[in-house]
Structure formats: structure tokens, C-alpha cells
Design a protein around this motif. Sequence first.
Motif, PDB file in Angstrom:
ATOM      1  N   GLU A   6       3.569   1.248  -3.801  1.00  0.00           N
ATOM      2  CA  GLU A   6       2.927   1.410  -5.436  1.00  0.00           C
ATOM      3  C   GLU A   6       3.016   2.863  -5.785  1.00  0.00           C
ATOM      4  N   ASP A   7       3.276   2.760  -7.259  1.00  0.00           N
ATOM      5  CA  ASP A   7       3.397   4.302  -7.708  1.00  0.00           C
ATOM      6  C   ASP A   7       2.209   4.566  -7.972  1.00  0.00           C
ATOM      7  N   LYS A   8       2.255   6.014  -7.820  1.00  0.00           N
ATOM      8  CA  LYS A   8       0.656   6.715  -8.077  1.00  0.00           C
ATOM      9  C   LYS A   8       0.665   7.260  -9.404  1.00  0.00           C
ATOM     10  N   THR A   9      -0.710   6.827  -9.941  1.00  0.00           N
ATOM     11  CA  THR A   9      -0.787   7.048 -11.618  1.00  0.00           C
ATOM     12  C   THR A   9      -1.481   8.759 -11.696  1.00  0.00           C
ATOM     13  N   ALA A  10      -1.385   9.006 -12.872  1.00  0.00           N
ATOM     14  CA  ALA A  10      -1.769  10.499 -13.206  1.00  0.00           C
ATOM     15  C   ALA A  10      -3.299  10.656 -12.436  1.00  0.00           C
TER      16      ALA A  10
ATOM     17  N   SER B 221       0.924  -1.104   0.007  1.00  0.00           N
ATOM     18  CA  SER B 221       0.083  -0.228   0.062  1.00  0.00           C
ATOM     19  C   SER B 221       0.815   1.433   0.091  1.00  0.00           C
TER      20      SER B 221
ATOM     21  N   GLU C 194      -4.689   9.223  -9.964  1.00  0.00           N
ATOM     22  CA  GLU C 194      -4.797   9.457  -8.557  1.00  0.00           C
ATOM     23  C   GLU C 194      -4.214  10.606  -8.069  1.00  0.00           C
ATOM     24  N   LEU C 195      -3.191  11.449  -8.938  1.00  0.00           N
ATOM     25  CA  LEU C 195      -2.936  12.768  -8.492  1.00  0.00           C
ATOM     26  C   LEU C 195      -3.656  13.738  -9.057  1.00  0.00           C
ATOM     27  N   GLN C 196      -4.731  13.527  -9.592  1.00  0.00           N
ATOM     28  CA  GLN C 196      -5.800  14.463 -10.156  1.00  0.00           C
ATOM     29  C   GLN C 196      -6.158  15.695  -9.314  1.00  0.00           C
TER      30      GLN C 196
END
Length: 105
Positions: free
Chosen positions: A19-23, A16, A25-27
Motif C-alpha cells: 500500500e502507498d504511503k499518504t502524506a 501491508s 503517514e509521512l509526517q
Amino acid sequence: MKLDEFSPEEGALPESIAEDKTAAELQPVFEVPVSISAVLGRASVSVAQLLQLGQGSILELDRKVGEAIDIYVNNRLVARGEVVIVDERLGVTMTEIIKDGDAAA
């Protein structure tokens, strides 16, 4: 998960956290305003000297021609770059990203 719940033998952070954040998720942070400054150089003058400045005055900065400029985001040095001209306007191209701890260079 508490720090003492995972042992060094596991070798990695819990999934948890790792893991890398995706675009997507960063919105939520995309609309957060930031202040960007490109600093060409600095000068120190007295108030009397400042009051004597006028149109056409030359103020000597602490940088040489062609030397990289500092790029700050929210008053934090994040990069160095060069001044460029884009469609008759000044711009900055980043040539070096400053990592934490490298800012003193």
C-alpha cells in the motif's frame, strides 16, 4: 510474513507492504533536515593557484554555459536543473530527476 509464505501465484506483495504511503503517514519525516547543493561545475587547482585567487579572479569550471547543473541532497545526486533568477536572487529549477543507477550519466 516470511518470504516463503507467499507464493509467486499470488502475484503481488502482501497488502501491508504494497500500500502507498499518504502524506499524513509521512509526517514524521517532514522535519528531518537535509543538505541541498547545486553544483555549477568543478575545477582542480593547486594550493599555489588557490592562494593567488582574489576578488575579481576568474576560475574556469568544467561546464559550458547553459549546461545543466547537478543537484545533490545529502551528497547524493538526485536531479539536474538550470539556474534561474527569482526576485533578484539565484535559484534552481529542476529539469530532470535522477533515478537510482542513472547518476553515472
